[in-house]
Design an enzyme around this catalytic site. Structure first.
Site, short mmCIF file in Angstrom:
data_model
loop_
_atom_site.label_atom_id
_atom_site.label_comp_id
_atom_site.label_asym_id
_atom_site.label_seq_id
_atom_site.Cartn_x
_atom_site.Cartn_y
_atom_site.Cartn_z
CB SER A 1 27.22 21.91 33.36
OG SER A 1 26.72 20.77 33.99
CG HIS A 49 25.95 25.49 31.90
ND1 HIS A 49 26.71 26.04 32.90
CD2 HIS A 49 25.13 24.59 32.50
CE1 HIS A 49 26.41 25.47 34.06
NE2 HIS A 49 25.45 24.59 33.85
CE LYS A 87 23.56 27.02 35.74
NZ LYS A 87 23.80 26.67 37.13
N1 PLP Z 1 19.91 23.00 34.10
C1 PLP Z 1 21.26 22.99 34.05
C2 PLP Z 1 21.93 22.47 32.82
C3 PLP Z 1 22.00 23.49 35.13
O1 PLP Z 1 23.34 23.46 35.10
C4 PLP Z 1 21.33 23.98 36.26
C5 PLP Z 1 22.06 24.50 37.45
O2 PLP Z 1 22.99 23.95 37.93
C6 PLP Z 1 19.93 23.96 36.27
C7 PLP Z 1 19.25 23.47 35.18
C8 PLP Z 1 19.16 24.49 37.43
O3 PLP Z 1 19.19 25.89 37.38
P1 PLP Z 1 18.76 26.75 38.66
O4 PLP Z 1 20.01 26.96 39.45
O5 PLP Z 1 18.18 27.99 38.09
O6 PLP Z 1 17.76 25.93 39.40
#
Ligand code: PLP
Length: 377
Positions: free
Chosen positions: A165, A193, A224
Site C-alpha cells: 500500500s 489492495h 476498501k
Molecule cells: N492489510 C493491509 C495490507 C491493509 O492495508 C489493511 C488496512 O489498512 C489491513 C490489512 C487491515 O484491514 P482492515 O481495515 O479490514 O482491518
C-alpha cells in the site's frame, strides 16, 4: 512533526467531499474506495434492507448465537468469488491477520515474511510461536536463502501483501509460488489492495499473475474496494477454515459482523460478479493519471496500480505540498518517516472508478502548479 491530526468529513465518502467547517467540492484522492462502492446506491439499499430484516447486530460471537443466514451466505459468496473451498468472516482484516498465524503455526514451523508487509501481518506473526524469517522486500534471492535455512522446520509459510500500500508495487507471486513449490512451502497473501480490481475479473493479484491454484491462503478486507464498510476474511482450503473457526482468537472472542455491514459487502460482490466494467473504468483512470503525471515530470512509484505514490524524497516538501494541494481543492496525504523509509517521502494518490477524467486532470494541474512553486519540478 509526526503528530497525526484527523480531518473531519461532513459528507459521505466519495470522490467529492465536504469537510467540516470548510468548502464542499473537495476532490478526494486518499480513500481506498477503489471502485467507488462506498456510496453506491445499491450497496446502501442492501445495507438498509439487511438492517431492517436482521437487526442492528447480534450481541454475540459467531459460535454462541451470532451466526445468521446472511453470514453463511456471504462466506459462501467470498469463497466462490476467489474460487476457494471456504471462507470465514472477521470484524476486520486486521483481525484476520491477527488470528491466522497463531492458529496455524506451531514452534516447529516457520513463517517467512516480506519486510514491508502490512503492520497487521507483522503483529499476527508476533503472536505466533513459529520461527520467524524476514526477507528483503520482493527479493527472491533472499527469500530462497531463507527458505533453504528454513528446511529444518516442519512446515513453511511464505507471507506477503499481494499489492503493497505504500509503494503501489505488486508481489512477484509467480516467482514466490515457484520457490514455495521447490522448497515445500505454503503461500499466504494479503489482498486488501487487490481484491475487487486486480486481474481480468478483479479476483486479485493471484488472478493477475496466473497463480490462483498455487496460493493457498488469502486474507482480505471488506473495508476498501468491497463497499468500504468494515470486515475482513480468510479464504482457502476447508480444513483450514474449519480450524480457524475452532482456534482463531479474534473470531472466537469478538462480536459478529453487523447485518448492515454484511449486506453492503454481499451487494458489492454481486455487482463485481455481474460485470467488471467498474474495475476497467478504474484501470483506465489510473492509466490517465500515471501517464499525465509522468509527462509533467513527476516520478510515480509502482506500476498500473491505483495507488500512485508521487515520490518527493523530502518529508517537509511532501507535507507542504499536500497542504497546498488542499488549498486548491485536492485532498491528498503526504507520507514520511517512520511510515516510509527516511528520504523517501511521498504524496500518495489513490484513484477510484468514480473519479471523472476532469477530476484526474484537475489533480495533475494542481500537482504541476504546486510542484513548480515548491521546486519539486
Ligand atoms: N492489510 C493491509 C495490507 C491493509 O492495508 C489493511 C488496512 O489498512 C489491513 C490489512 C487491515 O484491514 P482492515 O481495515 O479490514 O482491518
Amino acid at each position: 512533526g509526526t503528530w497525526k491530526s484527523e480531518r473531519v468529513i461532513a459528507s459521505r465518502q466519495g470522490p467529492h467531499l465536504r469537510l467540516a467547517g470548510g468548502d464542499a467540492g473537495i476532490i478526494n484522492f486518499c480513500a481506498n474506495n477503489y471502485l467507488g462502492l462506498s456510496s453506491h446506491p445499491e450497496v446502501i439499499r442492501a445495507a438498509v434492507e439487511a438492517l431492517e430484516k436482521f437487526g442492528a447486530g447480534l450481541s454475540s460471537v459467531r459460535f454462541i448465537c451470532g451466526t445468521q443466514s446472511i453470514h453463511k451466505d456471504l462466506e459462501e459468496k467470498i469463497a466462490r468469488f476467489h474460487q476457494r473451498e471456504d471462507a470465514i468472516l472477521y470484524a476486520s482484516c486486521f483481525d484476520a491477520n491477527a488470528g491466522i498465524f497463531e492458529a496455524l503455526l506451531t514452534p516447529e514451523d516457520a513463517v517467512l515474511s516480506d519486510e514491508l508487509n502490512h503492520a497487521s501481518i507483522i503483529d499476527g506473526i508476533r503472536l505466533c510461536k513459529a520461527n520467524k524469517y524476514r526477507y528483503k522486500h520482493m527479493d527472491m534471492q533472499d527469500l530462497e536463502a531463507k527458505l533453504k535455512e528454513a528446511q529444518k522446520h516442519r512446515l513453511r509459510l511464505v507471507a506477503t501483501d499481494g499489492a503493497f500500500s505504500m509503494d503501489g508495487d505488486i508481489a512477484p507471486l509467480r516467482e514466490i509460488c515457484q520457490l514455495a513449490q521447490k522448497y515445500d512451502a505454503l503461500v499466504f497473501i494479503d489482498e486488501c489492495h487487490a481484491t475487487g480490481f486486480l486481474g481480468p475479473s478483479g479476483r486479485g493479484t493471484d488472478e493477475l499473475l496466473g497463480v490462483m491454484d498455487k496460493v493457498t491462503i488469502i486474507n482480505s478486507t471488506l473495508g476498501k474496494a468491497l463497499g468500504g464498510a468494515a470486515g475482513g476474511y480468510t479464504t482457502g482450503p476447508k480444513p483450514l477454515i474449519d480450524l480457524l473457526r475452532q482456534r482463531s482468537r479474534p473470531y472466537l472472542f469478538s462480536n459478529s459482523l453487523p447485518p448492515a455491514v454484511v449486506g453492503c459487502a454481499s451487494k458489492a460482490l454481486d455487482l463485481l460478479m455481474e460485470s467488471n466494467a467498474i474495475a476497467q473504468s478504474m484501470a483506465a483512470k489510473t492509466q490517465r493519471f500515471r501517464s499525465k503525471m509522468a509527462t509533467a515530470g513527476f516520478t510515480i512509484s509502482g506500476k498500473d496500480h491505483p495507488i500512485c505514490p508521487v515520490m518527493l524524497g523530502d518529508a517537509r516538501l511532501a507535507s507542504v505540498m499536500a497542504e497546498d494541494m488542499l488549498n486548491r481543492g485536492i485532498y491528498v496525504i503526504g507520507f514520511s518517516y517512520p511510515v516510509v523509509p527516511k528520504g523517501k517521502a511521498r504524496i500518495r494518490v489513490q484513484i477510484s472508478a468514480v473519479h471523472s477524467d476532469e477530476d484526474i486532470d484537475r489533480c495533475v494541474e494542481a500537482f504541476t502548479e504546486v510542484g513548480r512553486k515548491h521546486g519539486a519540478l
